[in-house]
Design a protein around this motif. Structure first.
Motif, PDB file in Angstrom:
ATOM      1  N   ARG A   1       0.175  13.940  -0.462  1.00 47.68           N
ATOM      2  CA  ARG A   1       0.727  12.587  -0.620  1.00 47.68           C
ATOM      3  C   ARG A   1       1.433  12.137   0.659  1.00 47.68           C
ATOM      4  NH1 ARG A   1       2.747   9.866  -5.789  1.00 47.68           N
ATOM      5  NH2 ARG A   1       1.648  11.629  -6.656  1.00 47.68           N
ATOM      6  N   VAL A   2       2.154  13.031   1.297  1.00 47.96           N
ATOM      7  CA  VAL A   2       2.830  12.687   2.549  1.00 47.96           C
ATOM      8  C   VAL A   2       1.796  12.380   3.628  1.00 47.96           C
ATOM      9  CG1 VAL A   2       4.420  13.514   4.330  1.00 47.96           C
ATOM     10  CG2 VAL A   2       4.824  14.098   1.941  1.00 47.96           C
ATOM     11  N   GLY A   3       0.723  13.124   3.633  1.00 47.04           N
ATOM     12  CA  GLY A   3      -0.353  12.860   4.588  1.00 47.04           C
ATOM     13  C   GLY A   3      -0.958  11.478   4.392  1.00 47.04           C
ATOM     14  N   TRP A   4      -1.192  11.104   3.127  1.00 46.13           N
ATOM     15  CA  TRP A   4      -1.723   9.764   2.862  1.00 46.13           C
ATOM     16  C   TRP A   4      -0.725   8.684   3.233  1.00 46.13           C
ATOM     17  CZ3 TRP A   4      -6.459   8.676   2.854  1.00 46.13           C
ATOM     18  CH2 TRP A   4      -7.404   9.565   2.342  1.00 46.13           C
ATOM     19  N   LEU A   5       0.563   8.941   3.035  1.00 41.41           N
ATOM     20  CA  LEU A   5       1.578   7.961   3.438  1.00 41.41           C
ATOM     21  C   LEU A   5       1.549   7.734   4.951  1.00 41.41           C
ATOM     22  CD1 LEU A   5       4.640   8.888   1.221  1.00 41.41           C
ATOM     23  CD2 LEU A   5       3.311   6.790   1.164  1.00 41.41           C
ATOM     24  N   VAL A   6       1.385   8.796   5.704  1.00 44.56           N
ATOM     25  CA  VAL A   6       1.327   8.667   7.166  1.00 44.56           C
ATOM     26  C   VAL A   6       0.084   7.883   7.574  1.00 44.56           C
ATOM     27  CG1 VAL A   6       1.037   9.970   9.316  1.00 44.56           C
ATOM     28  CG2 VAL A   6       2.688  10.725   7.598  1.00 44.56           C
ATOM     29  N   ILE A   7      -1.051   8.179   6.951  1.00 45.57           N
ATOM     30  CA  ILE A   7      -2.290   7.470   7.274  1.00 45.57           C
ATOM     31  C   ILE A   7      -2.155   5.989   6.962  1.00 45.57           C
ATOM     32  CG2 ILE A   7      -4.711   7.203   6.591  1.00 45.57           C
ATOM     33  CD1 ILE A   7      -4.818  10.258   6.325  1.00 45.57           C
TER      34      ILE A   7
ATOM     35  N   ILE B   1      -6.625  -0.415   6.299  1.00 47.05           N
ATOM     36  CA  ILE B   1      -7.752   0.505   6.506  1.00 47.05           C
ATOM     37  C   ILE B   1      -7.436   1.864   5.882  1.00 47.05           C
ATOM     38  CG2 ILE B   1      -9.103   1.718   8.271  1.00 47.05           C
ATOM     39  CD1 ILE B   1      -8.639  -0.766  10.055  1.00 47.05           C
ATOM     40  N   GLY B   2      -6.183   2.305   5.985  1.00 47.65           N
ATOM     41  CA  GLY B   2      -5.774   3.549   5.344  1.00 47.65           C
ATOM     42  C   GLY B   2      -5.894   3.486   3.837  1.00 47.65           C
ATOM     43  N   VAL B   3      -5.585   2.322   3.260  1.00 51.85           N
ATOM     44  CA  VAL B   3      -5.732   2.162   1.810  1.00 51.85           C
ATOM     45  C   VAL B   3      -7.197   2.245   1.410  1.00 51.85           C
ATOM     46  CG1 VAL B   3      -5.402   0.568  -0.117  1.00 51.85           C
ATOM     47  CG2 VAL B   3      -3.634   0.831   1.597  1.00 51.85           C
ATOM     48  N   LEU B   4      -8.069   1.662   2.197  1.00 55.78           N
ATOM     49  CA  LEU B   4      -9.503   1.756   1.903  1.00 55.78           C
ATOM     50  C   LEU B   4      -9.982   3.211   1.988  1.00 55.78           C
ATOM     51  CD1 LEU B   4     -10.811  -1.396   3.783  1.00 55.78           C
ATOM     52  CD2 LEU B   4     -10.498  -1.088   1.322  1.00 55.78           C
ATOM     53  N   LEU B   5      -9.494   3.958   2.963  1.00 56.99           N
ATOM     54  CA  LEU B   5      -9.842   5.375   3.063  1.00 56.99           C
ATOM     55  C   LEU B   5      -9.337   6.129   1.832  1.00 56.99           C
ATOM     56  CD1 LEU B   5      -9.012   6.047   6.806  1.00 56.99           C
ATOM     57  CD2 LEU B   5     -11.272   6.038   5.764  1.00 56.99           C
ATOM     58  N   PHE B   6      -8.117   5.820   1.393  1.00 50.97           N
ATOM     59  CA  PHE B   6      -7.548   6.460   0.214  1.00 50.97           C
ATOM     60  C   PHE B   6      -8.350   6.123  -1.034  1.00 50.97           C
ATOM     61  CE2 PHE B   6      -4.639   6.146  -3.428  1.00 50.97           C
ATOM     62  CZ  PHE B   6      -4.289   7.467  -3.538  1.00 50.97           C
TER      63      PHE B   6
ATOM     64  N   PRO C   1       0.801  -1.225   0.000  1.00 52.18           N
ATOM     65  CA  PRO C   1       0.000   0.000   0.000  1.00 52.18           C
ATOM     66  C   PRO C   1       0.836   1.278   0.000  1.00 52.18           C
ATOM     67  CG  PRO C   1      -0.937  -1.559   1.519  1.00 52.18           C
ATOM     68  CD  PRO C   1       0.361  -2.133   1.064  1.00 52.18           C
ATOM     69  N   LEU C   2       1.966   1.268   0.704  1.00 49.01           N
ATOM     70  CA  LEU C   2       2.831   2.445   0.687  1.00 49.01           C
ATOM     71  C   LEU C   2       3.379   2.683  -0.722  1.00 49.01           C
ATOM     72  CD1 LEU C   2       4.807   2.074   4.017  1.00 49.01           C
ATOM     73  CD2 LEU C   2       3.088   3.782   3.472  1.00 49.01           C
ATOM     74  N   ALA C   3       3.772   1.615  -1.395  1.00 51.17           N
ATOM     75  CA  ALA C   3       4.260   1.744  -2.770  1.00 51.17           C
ATOM     76  C   ALA C   3       3.151   2.248  -3.681  1.00 51.17           C
ATOM     77  CB  ALA C   3       4.793   0.402  -3.266  1.00 51.17           C
ATOM     78  N   LEU C   4       1.921   1.814  -3.441  1.00 44.29           N
ATOM     79  CA  LEU C   4       0.787   2.284  -4.233  1.00 44.29           C
ATOM     80  C   LEU C   4       0.628   3.794  -4.111  1.00 44.29           C
ATOM     81  CD1 LEU C   4      -1.911   1.427  -5.809  1.00 44.29           C
ATOM     82  CD2 LEU C   4      -2.967   1.675  -3.568  1.00 44.29           C
ATOM     83  N   ILE C   5       0.697   4.315  -2.912  1.00 45.64           N
ATOM     84  CA  ILE C   5       0.547   5.754  -2.689  1.00 45.64           C
ATOM     85  C   ILE C   5       1.716   6.513  -3.324  1.00 45.64           C
ATOM     86  CG2 ILE C   5       0.338   7.570  -0.951  1.00 45.64           C
ATOM     87  CD1 ILE C   5      -2.040   5.691  -0.974  1.00 45.64           C
ATOM     88  N   ILE C   6       2.922   5.965  -3.201  1.00 43.81           N
ATOM     89  CA  ILE C   6       4.101   6.643  -3.748  1.00 43.81           C
ATOM     90  C   ILE C   6       4.043   6.699  -5.270  1.00 43.81           C
ATOM     91  CG2 ILE C   6       6.597   6.414  -4.052  1.00 43.81           C
ATOM     92  CD1 ILE C   6       6.701   5.374  -1.167  1.00 43.81           C
ATOM     93  N   LEU C   7       3.622   5.624  -5.915  1.00 42.56           N
ATOM     94  CA  LEU C   7       3.692   5.533  -7.377  1.00 42.56           C
ATOM     95  C   LEU C   7       2.450   6.046  -8.099  1.00 42.56           C
ATOM     96  CD1 LEU C   7       5.357   2.020  -7.663  1.00 42.56           C
ATOM     97  CD2 LEU C   7       6.442   4.262  -7.854  1.00 42.56           C
TER      98      LEU C   7
END
Length: 67
Positions: A44-50, A57-62, A18-24
């Motif tokens: 993007r940094v905020g989503w990485l922290v979440i 659960i953070g990925v589902l929120l994203f 999921p972290l790689a998903l947010i980064i890429l």
């Protein structure tokens, strides 16, 4: 051995992927904060922290925010 593989699978699939998903992902927001913002972090940094704190659960929120 099986428990070790399961633990690594949980770490990789639950947090690292999921972290790689947010980064890429290009639609995840910018790395820089919006103009006039007092917060030093971009969206993007905020989503990485979440995602780092909440994992799947953070990925589902994203994913829900992107629709």
């Amino acid at each position: 051995m099986t428990e070790t593989l399961f633990a690594w699978a949980v770490i990789i699939l639950g947090w690292l992927l999921p972290l790689a998903l947010i980064i890429l992902l290009p639609g995840a927001g910018s790395w820089r904060p919006p103009e006039g913002s007092r917060c030093p972090l971009g969206t993007r940094v905020g989503w990485l922290v979440i995602v780092l704190l909440l994992g799947p659960i953070g990925v589902l929120l994203f994913a829900r925010r992107r629709r």
